[in-house]
Design a protein around this motif. Sequence first.
Motif, PDB file in Angstrom:
ATOM      1  N   THR A 187      -6.892   5.205  -5.005  1.00 32.76           N
ATOM      2  CA  THR A 187      -8.243   4.668  -5.135  1.00 32.76           C
ATOM      3  C   THR A 187      -9.171   5.099  -3.998  1.00 32.76           C
ATOM      4  O   THR A 187     -10.299   4.611  -3.898  1.00 32.76           O
TER       5      THR A 187
ATOM      6  N   GLN B 148       0.630  -8.713  -7.706  1.00 29.80           N
ATOM      7  CA  GLN B 148      -0.442  -7.954  -8.327  1.00 29.80           C
ATOM      8  C   GLN B 148      -1.311  -7.270  -7.283  1.00 29.80           C
ATOM      9  O   GLN B 148      -2.202  -6.486  -7.642  1.00 29.80           O
ATOM     10  N   ASN B 149      -1.072  -7.564  -6.027  1.00 26.41           N
ATOM     11  CA  ASN B 149      -1.858  -6.964  -4.938  1.00 26.41           C
ATOM     12  C   ASN B 149      -1.225  -5.647  -4.520  1.00 26.41           C
ATOM     13  O   ASN B 149      -0.629  -5.516  -3.459  1.00 26.41           O
ATOM     14  N   ARG B 150      -1.369  -4.678  -5.417  1.00 27.43           N
ATOM     15  CA  ARG B 150      -0.851  -3.333  -5.181  1.00 27.43           C
ATOM     16  C   ARG B 150      -2.034  -2.408  -4.926  1.00 27.43           C
ATOM     17  O   ARG B 150      -3.017  -2.431  -5.657  1.00 27.43           O
ATOM     18  N   PHE B 151      -1.892  -1.584  -3.902  1.00 27.60           N
ATOM     19  CA  PHE B 151      -2.947  -0.660  -3.509  1.00 27.60           C
ATOM     20  C   PHE B 151      -2.306   0.698  -3.230  1.00 27.60           C
ATOM     21  O   PHE B 151      -1.114   0.782  -2.922  1.00 27.60           O
ATOM     22  N   SER B 152      -3.102   1.750  -3.302  1.00 25.09           N
ATOM     23  CA  SER B 152      -2.562   3.060  -2.945  1.00 25.09           C
ATOM     24  C   SER B 152      -3.683   4.002  -2.572  1.00 25.09           C
ATOM     25  O   SER B 152      -4.877   3.700  -2.739  1.00 25.09           O
TER      26      SER B 152
ATOM     27  N   ALA C  69      -8.264   0.057  -2.980  1.00 22.68           N
ATOM     28  CA  ALA C  69      -7.861  -0.064  -1.576  1.00 22.68           C
ATOM     29  C   ALA C  69      -8.987  -0.612  -0.718  1.00 22.68           C
ATOM     30  O   ALA C  69      -8.744  -1.217   0.332  1.00 22.68           O
TER      31      ALA C  69
ATOM     32  N   TYR D 105       0.852  -1.187   0.000  1.00 19.35           N
ATOM     33  CA  TYR D 105       0.000   0.000   0.000  1.00 19.35           C
ATOM     34  C   TYR D 105       0.887   1.236   0.000  1.00 19.35           C
ATOM     35  O   TYR D 105       1.770   1.383   0.861  1.00 19.35           O
TER      36      TYR D 105
ATOM     37  N   GLU E   6      -3.132  -1.248 -10.150  1.00 15.07           N
ATOM     38  CA  GLU E   6      -3.569  -1.209  -8.755  1.00 15.07           C
ATOM     39  C   GLU E   6      -4.994  -1.721  -8.615  1.00 15.07           C
ATOM     40  O   GLU E   6      -5.842  -1.481  -9.481  1.00 15.07           O
TER      41      GLU E   6
ATOM     42  N   GLU F  94      -8.276  -4.340 -11.814  1.00 12.70           N
ATOM     43  CA  GLU F  94      -7.210  -3.374 -11.563  1.00 12.70           C
ATOM     44  C   GLU F  94      -7.333  -2.221 -12.542  1.00 12.70           C
ATOM     45  O   GLU F  94      -7.905  -2.340 -13.618  1.00 12.70           O
TER      46      GLU F  94
END
Length: 717
Positions: free
Chosen positions: A152, A145-149, A383, A120, A380, A376
Amino acid sequence: MGVLQQPPVPAGFTGTRLGVCNLCEAICGLRLTIEDGAVTGVRGNPDDPLSRGHVCPKGVALADVYADPDRLRRPVRRVPGVDGGPDTWEELAWDDALDLVADRLAATIGEHGGNAVGVYLGNPNAHSLGFGTHGAGFVRSLRTQNRFSASTVDQVPHQLVAWQMYGHQLMIAVPDLDRTTFFLVVGANPMASNGSLMTVPDFPARVRELKARGGRMVVLDPRRTETAKVADEHHFVRPGTDAAVLLAMLHVLVDEGLARPPAYVDGLDHLAELVAPFTPERAETFSGVPADVVRGLARDLAGADAGVVYGRMGVSTQGFGTVCQWAIACLNLLSGHFDRPGGAMFPEPAVDTVGRRILGPGRHGRWRSRVRDEPEFAGELPAAVMAEEITTPGEGRLRAMVTVAGNPVLSTPDGRRLAEALDQLDTMVAIDFYLNETTRHADVVLPPTSALERDQYDLVFHGFAVRNTARFTSAVFARDDDQRHDWEIFGGLATRIADRLGTPLADDAAAQLAAAPADLVELLLDSGGRTTAAELVEHPEGVDLGPLRPTMPERLQTDGRRIDLVPEIVVADLPRLEAALAEQHEPDELVLIGRRHQRDCNSWLHNTTRLTKGRPRHHLLMHPDDLSVRGIADGARVVVTSRVGAVEVEVTAADDMMRGVVSLPHSYGHQLPGTRLAHASTVPGVSINDLTDPDRLDAVSGNAALNGVPVTVAAAR
């Protein structure tokens, strides 16, 4: 050391030094007074060609962060409490800490695959040169691939629309505020934010200049915000209904023959068909904005010498965020002001992040979240799905998490549930210099240096600025030998993780991670054709590259350099809007919105006395009539309840609120028992994101719908 890297002030220095504020998007230039190595004064730099001497209270507080005893300077590891007692923290040497983190993350990747690790990225990463040059390499090393920020819960609708219409997610048109004569602001409060996806330092002065040249500012917002109070007009709009108003304005432009699109635009006839049902009368029923006001705004926009529509958090963080941003783009395109002075224009930064593909143009749906099947965007996932990806058993469950300069427990939906989920991870790592509501759950915290200890060039925000400028600011103070910059942490971890997985970094990747950010920026500047590193060293106050210029269609990143007015991914959401228009709202239904204050910086800086003194600003704001109907007194404590939770807080009667709308500030609610942080007790309040619902998303982009959440309010017992 390259040309850009200038020496910091020596120990015990007394004198002045130029600095920069990287806390918000205004990127104001600063002039620091230093006495015997300590900052004793912070002022705006009048020679800065963009900020022109402006500084807000947050910029002054940079010195407080640098000297803050709560700020971590060395890595710490969690030590479990004895006999059920509270956990404690012990310091580690840097090599030991980086080895420990790499061991744990590589072990998780090796046993469960890269997607067992999540990352994150918080808002401050966009303000860090070190993340801009080295962050992507670190994220790639996690193989996930589990990218968050924070994007979102903020601005992804802008990015998705920019990608669909102009060919790149960062090709976001900004108001040419210094030359416009009609400025329509929808769901934005730049008097408090200093601009957002619009780098506009000293917004108050620029509004005065707008009015002095005979221009007008009109605001649509469910609260009479600080911006609305200095506008020529303000109109209340029910949260989540802005799309109907914006589409009705498009209806008027088309229906009355006012549309003047550029020659490189396609799809006008189809757009006319799509907006035909969205009349001003329907918009009034849904939104509360009178039909004659909607018509008048559309005509004023089309008839202005120079006009522009700007929409921000209120129209992005709602259920129809992408439709709103698409409608705003279409209004600017059809009104005759697109790519013209005073209209919606595109900055030309000295480091062209779009043209040079420093960040990819954007993609959608290449993979989807495991539990909810959310697509995605730009690499991303939303979140809002983080907690369920940790707590739901099965193949691909998140077992480790890395947070970088973020506090999602306070800033993403249903934060209380996320906090509980973080405790279920096998490993959690935080790259952050504060223990906060999120990082307190980490096993290891790796603290980077603060803003005054590192070089800064704004790779992102020069690309959103209302004037073309460039500025490089060297670190004011040297870091201690036992401190590390964020880019050194990223490089150290990426190298170690790759080695442990048996796939050492390629020579070019290793070289880039080893290079100082200033050296990489120097190469980009010297090959960009707009300015040079040497010129920025000669002018540390910044170089003025002039007002925004017409650049279309040459700079479009689309096939054939044409703009499609009706991208299918967006217009496919219009039936959902039609269904919402048909819904009946109960007369006494309340909906919740957020708000921000100029002295706040999202979820942090609340342990700074300079910024937290004065009148309390954590109260629930509520219209007096809504209080009266419920028999609640002004100043009473109330319980606010949504589908996912309840909070108790004081309420203030406010005529500034639209009836049926209540407001809590964003990212309050600090609860840090067992830590040494002062802000656990100095700032009262509750977290609005204990009420926001992770199931409420903008269906197109996956952005969290933080505004327009149905709630009830009752007197506390």
